[in-house]
Scaffold this active site. Structure first.
Site, mmCIF file in Angstrom:
data_model
loop_
_atom_site.group_PDB
_atom_site.id
_atom_site.type_symbol
_atom_site.label_atom_id
_atom_site.label_comp_id
_atom_site.label_asym_id
_atom_site.label_seq_id
_atom_site.Cartn_x
_atom_site.Cartn_y
_atom_site.Cartn_z
ATOM 1 N N CYS A 75 0.858 -1.186 0.000
ATOM 2 C CA CYS A 75 0.000 0.000 0.000
ATOM 3 C C CYS A 75 0.890 1.231 0.000
ATOM 4 O O CYS A 75 1.562 1.511 0.997
ATOM 5 C CB CYS A 75 -0.931 0.002 1.213
ATOM 6 S SG CYS A 75 -1.997 1.458 1.316
ATOM 7 N N CYS A 222 -5.333 5.645 -4.466
ATOM 8 C CA CYS A 222 -4.562 4.421 -4.238
ATOM 9 C C CYS A 222 -3.190 4.616 -4.854
ATOM 10 O O CYS A 222 -3.071 4.826 -6.066
ATOM 11 C CB CYS A 222 -5.260 3.201 -4.844
ATOM 12 S SG CYS A 222 -4.320 1.662 -4.657
#
Length: 279
Positions: A75, A222
Site C-alpha cells: 500500500c 490508491c
C-alpha cells in the site's frame, strides 16, 4: 482491552495505524472488521501496523489489512503515512527508512517539499504473480468476460507488490467504476482477487484515475494503483517517464525512467487524530 491508534490519510485513502511495538495485540479478523465499521467502529480503507522487523536490512515490519480483514501485500499511500507515523512518534529521526512488507523491502524518503517518496519496486507484468486462470491475450491486453453476451473487457495485469488490472477508458467521469470494478476484482480468473485501476489518459504526462480496491471498494486514492497505471501507460508507449496522476483525493507524482528500475511515487500524508478503541 484498549487499543491506541492514529487515524491518518493519504489523499483521502484513510488508515487506522497501530504501533505493535508499544502494544501487543491479537488482531483477529473479527476485531479488524469491528474497527473498520464506519458506524460502530472507527472506519478505514486499510489498517496498518508496525512492529520490529525480521529482516535486518529494514527498520520496521509494515503490514496492511483491508477493511474486510484480508491482508494486502502493499500500500503506497499507507507507506507514506507509516513514514510520518514513526517520525512523529519519535521511533526514528531518519529521513529515509526501509519498510519490510509481505513482498519485500520498500524505501521511503522525506522530500524537501515535505512530501514523501516511496520506491515501490519494479513492475511485474508476469501473470504468474496473480495465480489467475488462463486468460486470452490480444497484443498487450488480456480479454476478460465479465458479462454474458457483452464484449470482453481489455485489461493489463501488472503487479507492483500487489496485483492490479488496469483498464483504459475514454471518459472516466461517466464510467461505472464500482459496477465494473466489483466484477473484475472478484472475477474467477483472479484466485486471490485483484485491484482494478481505471485510467483516462490526458496527455503524455498526466492521467486521471479511479480505483476499485479488493477487500475495500472504490477509494478516493490508491498509490500502488497510480504506479500500476503509469507502468502500463509507459509499457504501451503512451506516457513519458514522469506522470502526474489525478485521483478524486488529489495528485501523486510517479516516475519510472527505466524498465529495470523501481517506480517512485511521491505525495503527502496527514495525521487526522489519535484515539483509543475499546473492545
Amino acid at each position: 482491552m484498549q487499543i491506541k491508534f492514529w487515524k491518518m490519510h493519504g489523499l483521502g485513502n484513510d488508515f487506522l495505524v497501530i504501533d505493535m511495538i508499544e502494544q501487543k495485540i491479537d488482531l483477529s479478523s473479527h476485531l479488524i472488521r469491528a474497527m473498520a465499521n464506519r458506524k460502530t467502529g472507527v472506519g478505514f480503507d486499510q489498517l496498518l501496523t508496525i512492529s520490529a522487523p525480521t529482516d535486518p536490512e529494514s527498520d520496521f515490519l509494515y503490514r496492511i489489512f483491508n477493511a474486510d480483514a484480508s491482508e494486502a501485500e502493499q500500500c503506497g499511500n499507507g507507506a507514506r503515512c507509516i513514514h510520518t507515523f514513526v517520525r512523529e512518534k519519535g521511533l526514528t529521526s531518519r529521513e529515509e527508512i526501509k519498510l519490510q512488507t509481505k513482498r519485500g523491502l520498500i524505501k521511503c524518503t522525506l522530500q524537501k517539499d515535505t512530501n514523501i517518496s516511496v520506491e515501490i519496486g519494479v513492475p511485474d507484468f508476469n501473470l504468474e504473480g496473480f495465480q489467475p486462470s488462463p486468460l486470452k491475450k490480444e497484443g498487450d491486453y488480456y480479454l476478460l468476460n465479465i458479462k454474458d453476451n457483452a464484449e470482453p473487457l481489455a485489461i493489463i495485469p501488472v503487479s507492483v507488490g500487489n496485483p492490479h488490472a488496469v483498464v483504459e477508458v475514454s471518459n472516466l467521469e461517466d464510467f461505472p467504476v464500482t459496477e465494473i470494478g466489483k466484477a473484475v476484482s472478484g472475477h474467477q480468473s483472479f484466485l486471490d482477487g485483484v485491484n482494478v485501476s481505471f485510467m483516462e489518459l490526458i496527455s503524455r504526462t498526466q492521467l486521471n484515475l479511479k480505483v476499485f480496491e479488493r477487500g475495500v471498494g472504490e477509494t478516493s486514492a490508491c498509490g500502488t494503483a497510480a504506479c500500476a497505471a503509469v507502468a502500463c501507460g509507459i509499457k504501451l508507449g503512451k506516457l513519458d517517464s514522469e506522470v502526474l496522476v489525478s485521483q478524486p483525493g488529489g495528485n501523486l507524482s510517479i516516475i519510472w525512467d527505466s524498465f529495470e528500475k523501481p517506480l517512485t511515487m511521491s505525495g503527502p500524508s496527514k495525521k487526522v487524530y489519535e484515539g483509543v478503541f475499546e473492545t
